[in-house]
Design a protein around this motif. Structure first.
Motif, short mmCIF file in Angstrom:
data_model
loop_
_atom_site.label_atom_id
_atom_site.label_comp_id
_atom_site.label_asym_id
_atom_site.label_seq_id
_atom_site.Cartn_x
_atom_site.Cartn_y
_atom_site.Cartn_z
N ASN A 223 27.71 25.11 -21.05
CA ASN A 223 26.65 26.01 -21.49
C ASN A 223 26.09 26.81 -20.32
O ASN A 223 25.84 28.01 -20.44
CB ASN A 223 25.55 25.22 -22.19
N ALA A 224 25.88 26.16 -19.19
CA ALA A 224 25.36 26.85 -18.00
C ALA A 224 26.34 27.92 -17.53
O ALA A 224 25.93 29.02 -17.16
CB ALA A 224 25.09 25.84 -16.90
N GLU A 225 27.63 27.61 -17.56
CA GLU A 225 28.64 28.59 -17.16
C GLU A 225 28.66 29.77 -18.13
O GLU A 225 28.75 30.92 -17.72
CB GLU A 225 30.02 27.93 -17.10
N PHE A 226 28.55 29.50 -19.43
CA PHE A 226 28.52 30.55 -20.44
C PHE A 226 27.30 31.45 -20.22
O PHE A 226 27.41 32.68 -20.26
CB PHE A 226 28.50 29.94 -21.83
N GLU A 227 26.14 30.84 -19.98
CA GLU A 227 24.92 31.63 -19.75
C GLU A 227 25.04 32.48 -18.50
O GLU A 227 24.59 33.62 -18.47
CB GLU A 227 23.70 30.71 -19.66
N ARG A 228 25.67 31.95 -17.44
CA ARG A 228 25.87 32.71 -16.21
C ARG A 228 26.77 33.91 -16.47
O ARG A 228 26.48 35.03 -16.03
CB ARG A 228 26.48 31.82 -15.12
#
Length: 50
Positions: free
Chosen positions: A18-23
């Motif tokens: 999720n953090a990678e997707f948001e980045r």
């Protein structure tokens, strides 16, 4: 609620994904805003999104 190690690993993997997707989403938004920045006043309009 009892969590097993596999459950915690799955939760951490989902958090990282999720953090990678948001980045990636933020980077795409930044690119879009930079590409549109040539319109008068537009940079001021979107500054609060950054």
């Amino acid at each position: 609620m009892d969590f097993k190690l596999a459950d915690l690993i799955d939760l951490e993997a989902a958090r990282i994904a999720n953090a990678e997707f948001e980045r990636e989403e933020k980077e795409e938004l930044e690119k879009m805003l930079q590409a549109c920045n040539d319109l008068p006043g537009q940079s001021n309009l979107f500054d609060n999104l950054r």
